[in-house]
Design a protein around this motif. Structure first.
Motif, PDB file in Angstrom:
ATOM      1  N   GLU A  69      60.247  76.864  30.750  1.00  0.00           N
ATOM      2  CA  GLU A  69      60.119  75.678  31.590  1.00  0.00           C
ATOM      3  C   GLU A  69      59.149  75.947  32.746  1.00  0.00           C
ATOM      4  O   GLU A  69      58.221  75.184  33.009  1.00  0.00           O
ATOM      5  CB  GLU A  69      61.509  75.303  32.129  1.00  0.00           C
ATOM      6  N   GLU A  70      59.371  77.092  33.410  1.00  0.00           N
ATOM      7  CA  GLU A  70      58.532  77.448  34.567  1.00  0.00           C
ATOM      8  C   GLU A  70      57.078  77.642  34.118  1.00  0.00           C
ATOM      9  O   GLU A  70      56.136  77.163  34.755  1.00  0.00           O
ATOM     10  CB  GLU A  70      59.080  78.752  35.174  1.00  0.00           C
ATOM     11  N   TYR A  71      56.907  78.362  32.995  1.00  0.00           N
ATOM     12  CA  TYR A  71      55.553  78.667  32.495  1.00  0.00           C
ATOM     13  C   TYR A  71      54.798  77.371  32.166  1.00  0.00           C
ATOM     14  O   TYR A  71      53.586  77.289  32.323  1.00  0.00           O
ATOM     15  CB  TYR A  71      55.665  79.559  31.246  1.00  0.00           C
ATOM     16  N   GLY A  72      55.562  76.354  31.760  1.00  0.00           N
ATOM     17  CA  GLY A  72      54.957  75.064  31.431  1.00  0.00           C
ATOM     18  C   GLY A  72      54.274  74.420  32.627  1.00  0.00           C
ATOM     19  O   GLY A  72      53.341  73.619  32.481  1.00  0.00           O
ATOM     20  N   PHE A  73      54.756  74.759  33.856  1.00  0.00           N
ATOM     21  CA  PHE A  73      54.167  74.165  35.064  1.00  0.00           C
ATOM     22  C   PHE A  73      52.947  74.940  35.575  1.00  0.00           C
ATOM     23  O   PHE A  73      52.276  74.487  36.484  1.00  0.00           O
ATOM     24  CB  PHE A  73      55.221  74.084  36.187  1.00  0.00           C
ATOM     25  N   TRP A  74      52.703  76.132  35.020  1.00  0.00           N
ATOM     26  CA  TRP A  74      51.565  76.939  35.515  1.00  0.00           C
ATOM     27  C   TRP A  74      50.243  76.293  35.101  1.00  0.00           C
ATOM     28  O   TRP A  74      50.133  75.742  34.005  1.00  0.00           O
ATOM     29  CB  TRP A  74      51.633  78.354  34.931  1.00  0.00           C
ATOM     30  N   SER A  75      49.241  76.428  35.980  1.00  0.00           N
ATOM     31  CA  SER A  75      47.904  75.914  35.619  1.00  0.00           C
ATOM     32  C   SER A  75      47.232  76.900  34.663  1.00  0.00           C
ATOM     33  O   SER A  75      47.656  78.061  34.555  1.00  0.00           O
ATOM     34  CB  SER A  75      47.046  75.793  36.887  1.00  0.00           C
ATOM     35  N   SER A  76      46.166  76.448  34.007  1.00  0.00           N
ATOM     36  CA  SER A  76      45.491  77.351  33.052  1.00  0.00           C
ATOM     37  C   SER A  76      44.889  78.547  33.801  1.00  0.00           C
ATOM     38  O   SER A  76      44.826  79.664  33.279  1.00  0.00           O
ATOM     39  CB  SER A  76      44.410  76.603  32.281  1.00  0.00           C
ATOM     40  N   ASP A  77      44.485  78.322  35.053  1.00  0.00           N
ATOM     41  CA  ASP A  77      43.915  79.421  35.843  1.00  0.00           C
ATOM     42  C   ASP A  77      44.996  80.475  36.145  1.00  0.00           C
ATOM     43  O   ASP A  77      44.755  81.685  36.052  1.00  0.00           O
ATOM     44  CB  ASP A  77      43.353  78.840  37.152  1.00  0.00           C
ATOM     45  N   LYS A  79      47.673  81.038  34.353  1.00  0.00           N
ATOM     46  CA  LYS A  79      47.988  81.721  33.083  1.00  0.00           C
ATOM     47  C   LYS A  79      46.948  82.801  32.782  1.00  0.00           C
ATOM     48  O   LYS A  79      47.279  83.891  32.315  1.00  0.00           O
ATOM     49  CB  LYS A  79      48.043  80.705  31.935  1.00  0.00           C
ATOM     50  N   GLU A  80      45.684  82.483  33.056  1.00  0.00           N
ATOM     51  CA  GLU A  80      44.617  83.461  32.796  1.00  0.00           C
ATOM     52  C   GLU A  80      44.739  84.669  33.735  1.00  0.00           C
ATOM     53  O   GLU A  80      44.583  85.820  33.328  1.00  0.00           O
ATOM     54  CB  GLU A  80      43.249  82.768  32.949  1.00  0.00           C
ATOM     55  N   GLN A  81      45.054  84.408  35.014  1.00  0.00           N
ATOM     56  CA  GLN A  81      45.243  85.522  35.972  1.00  0.00           C
ATOM     57  C   GLN A  81      46.414  86.411  35.538  1.00  0.00           C
ATOM     58  O   GLN A  81      46.353  87.628  35.650  1.00  0.00           O
ATOM     59  CB  GLN A  81      45.504  84.979  37.376  1.00  0.00           C
ATOM     60  N   PHE A  82      47.467  85.784  35.032  1.00  0.00           N
ATOM     61  CA  PHE A  82      48.637  86.535  34.563  1.00  0.00           C
ATOM     62  C   PHE A  82      48.264  87.384  33.338  1.00  0.00           C
ATOM     63  O   PHE A  82      48.689  88.532  33.217  1.00  0.00           O
ATOM     64  CB  PHE A  82      49.772  85.557  34.221  1.00  0.00           C
ATOM     65  N   ARG A  83      47.435  86.806  32.452  1.00  0.00           N
ATOM     66  CA  ARG A  83      46.997  87.573  31.263  1.00  0.00           C
ATOM     67  C   ARG A  83      46.231  88.836  31.694  1.00  0.00           C
ATOM     68  O   ARG A  83      46.475  89.931  31.183  1.00  0.00           O
ATOM     69  CB  ARG A  83      46.100  86.685  30.379  1.00  0.00           C
ATOM     70  N   ILE A  84      45.336  88.657  32.680  1.00  0.00           N
ATOM     71  CA  ILE A  84      44.544  89.800  33.154  1.00  0.00           C
ATOM     72  C   ILE A  84      45.456  90.834  33.828  1.00  0.00           C
ATOM     73  O   ILE A  84      45.301  92.043  33.651  1.00  0.00           O
ATOM     74  CB  ILE A  84      43.429  89.327  34.118  1.00  0.00           C
ATOM     75  N   TYR A  85      46.428  90.348  34.585  1.00  0.00           N
ATOM     76  CA  TYR A  85      47.392  91.231  35.254  1.00  0.00           C
ATOM     77  C   TYR A  85      48.141  92.073  34.210  1.00  0.00           C
ATOM     78  O   TYR A  85      48.338  93.278  34.376  1.00  0.00           O
ATOM     79  CB  TYR A  85      48.361  90.345  36.051  1.00  0.00           C
ATOM     80  N   ARG A  86      48.525  91.435  33.114  1.00  0.00           N
ATOM     81  CA  ARG A  86      49.230  92.173  32.048  1.00  0.00           C
ATOM     82  C   ARG A  86      48.311  93.228  31.404  1.00  0.00           C
ATOM     83  O   ARG A  86      48.766  94.301  31.029  1.00  0.00           O
ATOM     84  CB  ARG A  86      49.757  91.197  30.982  1.00  0.00           C
ATOM     85  N   VAL A  87      47.032  92.893  31.297  1.00  0.00           N
ATOM     86  CA  VAL A  87      46.085  93.891  30.755  1.00  0.00           C
ATOM     87  C   VAL A  87      46.013  95.096  31.707  1.00  0.00           C
ATOM     88  O   VAL A  87      45.994  96.251  31.271  1.00  0.00           O
ATOM     89  CB  VAL A  87      44.678  93.266  30.541  1.00  0.00           C
ATOM     90  N   ASP A  88      46.011  94.820  33.016  1.00  0.00           N
ATOM     91  CA  ASP A  88      45.996  95.919  34.003  1.00  0.00           C
ATOM     92  C   ASP A  88      47.261  96.778  33.865  1.00  0.00           C
ATOM     93  O   ASP A  88      47.210  98.005  33.949  1.00  0.00           O
ATOM     94  CB  ASP A  88      45.900  95.368  35.433  1.00  0.00           C
ATOM     95  N   ILE A  89      48.401  96.121  33.654  1.00  0.00           N
ATOM     96  CA  ILE A  89      49.664  96.861  33.474  1.00  0.00           C
ATOM     97  C   ILE A  89      49.580  97.693  32.196  1.00  0.00           C
ATOM     98  O   ILE A  89      49.962  98.868  32.163  1.00  0.00           O
ATOM     99  CB  ILE A  89      50.862  95.880  33.432  1.00  0.00           C
ATOM    100  N   SER A  90      49.029  97.088  31.140  1.00  0.00           N
ATOM    101  CA  SER A  90      48.873  97.794  29.867  1.00  0.00           C
ATOM    102  C   SER A  90      48.027  99.058  30.053  1.00  0.00           C
ATOM    103  O   SER A  90      48.368 100.140  29.562  1.00  0.00           O
ATOM    104  CB  SER A  90      48.211  96.837  28.869  1.00  0.00           C
TER     105      SER A  90
END
Length: 625
Positions: A69-77, A79-90
């Motif tokens: 539900e929460e993720y549904g409210f996130w903007s595409s920007d 979501k993209e920042q979160f994807r990059i953050y996960r790559v940094d964690i990886s």
């Protein structure tokens, strides 16, 4: 304190944006610990290993997705920042593995096992996904073949109830990261392959499912024949339904190429026919229709699918011992190569398509791609098609000169020019490409640096593989030489590099090929002038080694001429640069003329001289040069 900042409550980047700043601290601390001598390192490891295990838990917690539900409210920007953050964690987890080793994988596996087998407290998909993501981050770049937890993990994967796209994606990528392990433990393939084939039908899992299938087909192809019929059937179905975007369709074709390569000849033919027939029928229909934009896209798409299939479909070699790099011939192949059989059918059709689309650069490029890939994999088996292909290439290049056609000509010269049976068609094609390109030079080559680049590489290849091509009475060697000199003055570095490559192949042939010797004798001074202009500051400093190679070749093969030419050139005022004195020019000339054995020394002299010419000698700017 820093651990608190790394694990600061809330989701990045919506509730907080600071946790990412702490990651480099953990890298630096680890580097310091691992730089100590073994005894001191052991003491620090004892203190800090528990801290780093805690860090892994914190990072995996931060990598978790928010609620649907929460993720549904996130903007595409966001979501993209979160994807990059996960790559940094990886990346951080992969780095931490160096310190914690196999114990890290065991700990992730134990947590995942407890999570999936605990019936009393059902876990959230986010928790499962994060643990798998951690595992995949490590398995993707580190050889996990020796890990004792992978069999258990492969056993756990089918137990994951996949209710959500993010989790399904991570499951796919995790299977993909274990493809090399599966190649060594083929009995486990059947545990995960059905999941991958099922995911192929879901457009939302397009990238993860197709790339995972491609990895499995590449790494495990010799163990896949029992599953081949099923893989081909599912792939055909999704290709026909057109549920994937173009690039995933291309990957899927590459996967099928790997898969078919390991089958028996009659199986390859059977599968190829069932796979390609629908496309051949579509192409036939399109070839008969009046050209229009949607037909054009459909033709380019089908040609792309075929060329991607032929990129990886290689039955000429068999590497049955995965560890061995030695290439062995397949003992079972008899009769005509199935790929050639299919290609010859396709060839007739392509000629029909080209009769209407010869003026379309992209269609021509797609046609060239099919043959460039198949020539590379088929090599000698391609021989029956050489005359037809040479003729077709000639038509294409005469209509629209473009790089793809020169590249394919270069392949043919490389593989077939030295064989007497194929020399006549290849010679005719080489002469045609040369004469069309020379006409282009007369009209103004500056708009086509890529064509000039490929043409220079073709000339160098011809000199390397079949210098006799330069003996043809209707080859204008002088015009070719002058084009080479002109190309040395292009601003595009790759073009200049290719032209230098042409001259370093040409100059050693002065003695054995009379037309080359004569042209160098009459026009070599213009070549030297262009080389010295480049060294004097007209060309990028990164090209100096390539210019040095031409000087070295001139000195080695045309010494008496060079000593006259260099003296005359250096007498010009302000040449090759107003910054060098007559003494410095004389010194450089003498150094070059004296060094006929050590190419490395010539390169150093040229570097030294170009710095003088540019007024950079002795400056800090060139300290690392």
């Amino acid at each position: 304190m820093i651990m608190f900042c790394t694990g600061i409550p809330g989701h990045y980047p919506v509730n907080e944006t600071t946790s990412s700043l702490t990651l480099t601290f953990w890298y630096t601390l680890q580097d310091d610990i691992l730089s100590f001598e073994p005894d001191k390192q052991a003491v620090y490891q004892q203190v800090y290993r528990p801290v780093y295990f805690q860090l892994v838990d914190v990072l995996l917690h931060k990598a978790q997705f928010p609620s649907d539900e929460e993720y549904g409210f996130w903007s595409s920007d966001e979501k993209e920042q979160f994807r990059i953050y996960r790559v940094d964690i990886s990346d951080t987890l992969m780095y931490v593995y160096e310190m914690l080793g196999a114990e890290l994988l065991s700990s992730l596996y134990d947590k995942l096992g407890r999570l999936l087998t605990n019936t009393e407290q059902p876990s959230t998909w986010q928790h499962t996904e994060a643990l798998l993501y951690g595992f995949q981050s490590i398995a993707e770049t580190i050889d996990v073949n020796y890990s004792d937890v992978v069999p258990g993990l492969i056993g756990l994967i089918p137990r994951i109830s996949i209710s959500n796209v993010q989790l399904a994606d991570t499951v796919m990528f995790t299977i993909g990261s274990l493809s090399e392990w599966l190649a060594d433990h083929p009995v486990m393939i059947n545990n995960v392959l059905p999941l991958v084939l099922q995911a192929l039908g879901n457009p939302e899992l397009s990238i993860s499912s197709v790339s995972t299938l491609k990895k499995i087909c590449r790494e495990c192809k010799y163990d896949l024949p029992p599953y081949a019929a099923n893989i081909v059937a599912v792939s055909q179905e999704v290709l026909m339904k057109q549920i994937h975007k173009t690039s995933q369709c291309m990957w899927l074709m590459q996967a099928l190429g790997f898969l078919l390569s390991a089958l028996q000849v009659e199986e390859i033919l059977k599968n190829l026919h069932s796979l390609i027939t629908p496309y051949i029928q579509q192409l036939e229909k399109l070839a008969d229709e009046t050209p229009n934009p949607s037909n054009r896209l459909a033709i380019i798409h089908i040609l792309g699918l075929l060329s991607n299939l032929f990129t990886t479909l290689d039955i000429s070699h068999h590497d049955d011992d995965h560890e061995s790099t030695e290439v062995k011939k397949l003992p079972v192949q008899q009769g005509p190569n199935p790929v050639v059989v299919v290609l010859q059918q396709v060839f007739q059709l392509i000629q029909k398509v080209l009769s209407k689309w010869l003026n379309d650069a992209q269609v021509v490029e797609s046609v060239c791609a099919i043959f460039e890939k198949s020539v590379k994999t088929l090599l000698d088996d391609f021989a029956p098609m050489v005359p037809q292909l040479c003729e077709m290439l000639g038509q294409m290049y005469s209509t629209i000169p473009q790089v793809s056609a020169i590249e394919l000509t270069r392949q043919l010269v490389h593989i077939f020019a030295h064989e007497p049976a194929h020399f006549p068609p290849i010679k005719a094609l080489f002469l045609l490409v040369t004469s069309v390109t020379l006409t282009l030079f007369q009209q103004g080559p500056r708009d086509h640096p890529d064509i000039v680049d490929s043409f220079m590489q073709l000339l160098a290849q011809a000199l390397k593989r079949k210098p006799d091509l330069f003996l043809c009475s209707n080859l204008d060697v002088k015009a070719v030489f002058q084009c080479g000199v002109l190309s040395l003055k292009f601003p595009e570095a790759p073009t200049v590099k290719a032209s230098c490559g042409f001259f370093t192949e040409l100059l050693p042939r002065c003695g054995e090929i009379a037309p080359v010797g004569q042209v160098v004798h009459e026009n070599g001074k213009a070549l030297l002038q262009a080389v010295l202009e480049g060294i004097g500051g007209q060309a990028s400093r990164s090209l100096m080694d390539h210019f040095a190679e031409i000087l070295f070749a001139l000195n080695k093969h045309c010494f008496s001429l060079l000593s006259v030419w260099i003296k005359e050139a250096m007498q010009q005022d302000g040449f090759p640069s107003a910054r060098v004195t007559p003494e410095q020019k004389e010194n450089f000339s003498q150094q070059i003329l004296r060094e006929r054995v050590n190419k490395r020394r010539v390169k150093e002299m040229v570097k030294e001289f170009t710095l003088l010419c540019r007024g950079l000698h002795g400056t800090e700017y060139t300290a690392d040069y």
